[in-house]
Design a protein around this motif. Structure first.
Motif, PDB file in Angstrom:
ATOM      1  N   ASN A  19       0.970  -1.218  -0.070  1.00 13.98           N
ATOM      2  CA  ASN A  19      -0.048   0.177  -0.190  1.00 13.98           C
ATOM      3  C   ASN A  19       0.791   1.357  -0.122  1.00 13.98           C
ATOM      4  O   ASN A  19       0.257   2.364  -0.681  1.00 13.98           O
ATOM      5  N   LEU A  20       1.977   1.220   0.537  1.00 14.95           N
ATOM      6  CA  LEU A  20       2.899   2.496   0.644  1.00 14.95           C
ATOM      7  C   LEU A  20       3.991   2.188  -0.620  1.00 14.95           C
ATOM      8  O   LEU A  20       4.700   3.232  -0.833  1.00 14.95           O
ATOM      9  N   ARG A  21       3.852   1.334  -1.350  1.00 17.54           N
ATOM     10  CA  ARG A  21       4.597   1.072  -2.775  1.00 17.54           C
ATOM     11  C   ARG A  21       6.130   1.038  -2.360  1.00 17.54           C
ATOM     12  O   ARG A  21       6.704   1.446  -3.103  1.00 17.54           O
ATOM     13  N   LEU A  22       6.565   0.240  -1.344  1.00 13.23           N
ATOM     14  CA  LEU A  22       7.551  -0.056  -1.064  1.00 13.23           C
ATOM     15  C   LEU A  22       7.979  -1.554  -1.327  1.00 13.23           C
ATOM     16  O   LEU A  22       9.102  -1.912  -1.408  1.00 13.23           O
ATOM     17  N   VAL A  23       6.942  -2.356  -1.608  1.00 13.65           N
ATOM     18  CA  VAL A  23       7.159  -3.632  -2.281  1.00 13.65           C
ATOM     19  C   VAL A  23       6.207  -3.657  -3.552  1.00 13.65           C
ATOM     20  O   VAL A  23       5.243  -2.991  -3.785  1.00 13.65           O
ATOM     21  N   MET A  38       2.471 -15.720  -5.605  1.00  8.12           N
ATOM     22  CA  MET A  38       2.824 -14.291  -5.650  1.00  8.12           C
ATOM     23  C   MET A  38       4.404 -14.001  -5.213  1.00  8.12           C
ATOM     24  O   MET A  38       4.526 -14.681  -4.525  1.00  8.12           O
ATOM     25  N   TYR A  39       5.265 -13.439  -6.035  1.00  3.99           N
ATOM     26  CA  TYR A  39       6.403 -13.193  -5.766  1.00  3.99           C
ATOM     27  C   TYR A  39       6.751 -11.602  -5.439  1.00  3.99           C
ATOM     28  O   TYR A  39       6.380 -10.899  -6.317  1.00  3.99           O
ATOM     29  N   TYR A  40       7.426 -11.281  -4.450  1.00  4.64           N
ATOM     30  CA  TYR A  40       7.378 -10.031  -3.808  1.00  4.64           C
ATOM     31  C   TYR A  40       8.805  -9.545  -4.031  1.00  4.64           C
ATOM     32  O   TYR A  40       9.696 -10.336  -3.851  1.00  4.64           O
ATOM     33  N   SER A  41       9.262  -8.326  -4.484  1.00  2.19           N
ATOM     34  CA  SER A  41      10.548  -7.597  -4.268  1.00  2.19           C
ATOM     35  C   SER A  41      10.179  -6.215  -3.805  1.00  2.19           C
ATOM     36  O   SER A  41       9.170  -5.757  -3.723  1.00  2.19           O
ATOM     37  N   HIS A  42      11.443  -5.630  -3.634  1.00  2.00           N
ATOM     38  CA  HIS A  42      11.397  -4.145  -3.177  1.00  2.00           C
ATOM     39  C   HIS A  42      10.970  -3.481  -4.152  1.00  2.00           C
ATOM     40  O   HIS A  42      11.180  -3.589  -5.704  1.00  2.00           O
ATOM     41  N   ASP A  43      10.043  -2.005  -4.008  1.00  2.00           N
ATOM     42  CA  ASP A  43       9.694  -1.343  -5.011  1.00  2.00           C
ATOM     43  C   ASP A  43      10.271   0.272  -4.985  1.00  2.00           C
ATOM     44  O   ASP A  43       9.793   1.054  -5.693  1.00  2.00           O
ATOM     45  N   ASP A  44      10.951   0.434  -4.155  1.00  2.00           N
ATOM     46  CA  ASP A  44      11.653   1.848  -3.899  1.00  2.00           C
ATOM     47  C   ASP A  44      12.933   1.798  -3.530  1.00  2.00           C
ATOM     48  O   ASP A  44      13.337   1.432  -2.282  1.00  2.00           O
ATOM     49  N   GLU A  45      13.763   1.957  -4.644  1.00  2.00           N
ATOM     50  CA  GLU A  45      15.367   2.078  -4.221  1.00  2.00           C
ATOM     51  C   GLU A  45      15.779   2.998  -3.095  1.00  2.00           C
ATOM     52  O   GLU A  45      16.853   2.687  -2.502  1.00  2.00           O
ATOM     53  N   HIS A  46      15.167   4.057  -2.901  1.00  2.00           N
ATOM     54  CA  HIS A  46      15.493   5.168  -2.227  1.00  2.00           C
ATOM     55  C   HIS A  46      15.247   4.693  -0.647  1.00  2.00           C
ATOM     56  O   HIS A  46      16.039   4.736  -0.022  1.00  2.00           O
ATOM     57  N   VAL A  47      14.000   3.751  -0.440  1.00  2.00           N
ATOM     58  CA  VAL A  47      13.861   3.425   0.731  1.00  2.00           C
ATOM     59  C   VAL A  47      15.001   2.292   1.284  1.00  2.00           C
ATOM     60  O   VAL A  47      15.168   2.051   2.239  1.00  2.00           O
ATOM     61  N   ASN A  65      17.817   1.909   0.075  1.00  2.00           N
ATOM     62  CA  ASN A  65      19.035   2.584   0.596  1.00  2.00           C
ATOM     63  C   ASN A  65      19.148   3.321   1.597  1.00  2.00           C
ATOM     64  O   ASN A  65      20.180   2.911   2.597  1.00  2.00           O
ATOM     65  N   VAL A  66      18.045   3.749   2.246  1.00  3.32           N
ATOM     66  CA  VAL A  66      18.059   4.260   3.506  1.00  3.32           C
ATOM     67  C   VAL A  66      18.260   2.972   4.814  1.00  3.32           C
ATOM     68  O   VAL A  66      18.855   3.435   5.724  1.00  3.32           O
ATOM     69  N   LEU A  67      17.297   2.127   4.288  1.00  7.05           N
ATOM     70  CA  LEU A  67      17.307   0.843   5.087  1.00  7.05           C
ATOM     71  C   LEU A  67      18.529   0.287   5.281  1.00  7.05           C
ATOM     72  O   LEU A  67      19.081   0.048   6.300  1.00  7.05           O
ATOM     73  N   GLN A  68      19.632   0.135   4.124  1.00  2.00           N
ATOM     74  CA  GLN A  68      20.666  -0.618   4.090  1.00  2.00           C
ATOM     75  C   GLN A  68      21.689   0.412   5.039  1.00  2.00           C
ATOM     76  O   GLN A  68      22.456  -0.060   5.506  1.00  2.00           O
ATOM     77  N   GLN A  69      21.580   1.807   4.717  1.00  4.24           N
ATOM     78  CA  GLN A  69      22.506   2.749   5.467  1.00  4.24           C
ATOM     79  C   GLN A  69      22.358   2.514   6.913  1.00  4.24           C
ATOM     80  O   GLN A  69      23.261   2.627   7.717  1.00  4.24           O
ATOM     81  N   MET A  70      20.947   2.359   7.415  1.00  5.80           N
ATOM     82  CA  MET A  70      20.655   2.101   8.895  1.00  5.80           C
ATOM     83  C   MET A  70      21.214   1.110   9.422  1.00  5.80           C
ATOM     84  O   MET A  70      21.677   0.897  10.525  1.00  5.80           O
ATOM     85  N   ILE A  71      21.188   0.043   8.590  1.00  5.33           N
ATOM     86  CA  ILE A  71      21.579  -1.152   9.032  1.00  5.33           C
ATOM     87  C   ILE A  71      22.988  -1.144   9.176  1.00  5.33           C
ATOM     88  O   ILE A  71      23.825  -1.564  10.310  1.00  5.33           O
ATOM     89  N   GLN A  72      23.690  -0.491   8.234  1.00  2.00           N
ATOM     90  CA  GLN A  72      25.413  -0.417   8.322  1.00  2.00           C
ATOM     91  C   GLN A  72      25.744   0.459   9.547  1.00  2.00           C
ATOM     92  O   GLN A  72      26.566   0.249  10.157  1.00  2.00           O
ATOM     93  N   HIS A  73      24.888   1.402   9.816  1.00  2.61           N
ATOM     94  CA  HIS A  73      24.932   2.461  11.145  1.00  2.61           C
ATOM     95  C   HIS A  73      24.902   1.633  12.070  1.00  2.61           C
ATOM     96  O   HIS A  73      25.896   1.721  13.004  1.00  2.61           O
ATOM     97  N   ALA A  74      23.981   0.702  12.298  1.00  2.50           N
ATOM     98  CA  ALA A  74      23.572   0.018  13.609  1.00  2.50           C
ATOM     99  C   ALA A  74      24.809  -1.063  13.793  1.00  2.50           C
ATOM    100  O   ALA A  74      25.306  -1.409  14.694  1.00  2.50           O
ATOM    101  N   LEU A  75      25.343  -1.591  12.682  1.00  2.00           N
ATOM    102  CA  LEU A  75      26.465  -2.726  12.626  1.00  2.00           C
ATOM    103  C   LEU A  75      27.582  -2.150  13.118  1.00  2.00           C
ATOM    104  O   LEU A  75      28.244  -2.732  13.787  1.00  2.00           O
ATOM    105  N   HIS A  76      28.165  -0.735  12.790  1.00  2.00           N
ATOM    106  CA  HIS A  76      29.149  -0.167  13.182  1.00  2.00           C
ATOM    107  C   HIS A  76      29.061   0.873  14.316  1.00  2.00           C
ATOM    108  O   HIS A  76      30.074   1.587  14.670  1.00  2.00           O
ATOM    109  N   HIS A  77      27.825   0.886  14.985  1.00  2.00           N
ATOM    110  CA  HIS A  77      27.769   1.847  15.975  1.00  2.00           C
ATOM    111  C   HIS A  77      28.384   0.969  17.433  1.00  2.00           C
ATOM    112  O   HIS A  77      28.494   0.180  17.536  1.00  2.00           O
TER     113      HIS A  77
END
Length: 103
Positions: free
Chosen positions: A67-71, A80-89, A91-103
């Motif tokens: 509904n948020l067009r994220l998948v 039904m096969y699902y995939s991500h639908d918003d490269e921006h989001v 990327n933000v998620l991956q950056q936050m995960i990297q931040h958390a891993l190196h925090h």
């Protein structure tokens, strides 16, 4: 800092989309699903098995994310096969995960 996208006043629709997107990312199950979909597309059953979740839980969360067009999804037969639908989001998620891993 690149402020080329900075806008002083945000319209209501933009505010709504931004806050709903952060709401989506504030749920551990949705973060786990989006992180999994970063790799490749998965069926609901594959997501449930990979994340050790109930299929109904996965379906509910995917509906929220869709509904948020994220998948997005594609149908192959009855699956039904699902995939991500918003490269921006993603990327933000991956950056936050990297931040958390190196925090």
């Amino acid at each position: 800092m690149d402020d080329s996208f900075y806008t002083k006043d945000l319209d209501e629709e933009t505010l709504f989309v931004v806050t709903q997107t952060f709401k989506a990312l504030s749920d551990p199950t949705r973060v786990r699903i989006l992180n999994l979909l970063f790799e490749k597309e998965y069926s609901v059953n594959e997501i449930a098995e990979s994340l050790k979740l109930r299929q109904s839980t996965v379906s509910h969360q995917l509906r929220f994310l869709k509904n948020l067009r994220l998948v997005k999804y594609r149908r192959e037969g009855t699956t039904m096969y699902y995939s991500h639908d918003d490269e921006h989001v993603i990327n933000v998620l991956q950056q936050m995960i990297q931040h958390a891993l190196h925090h």
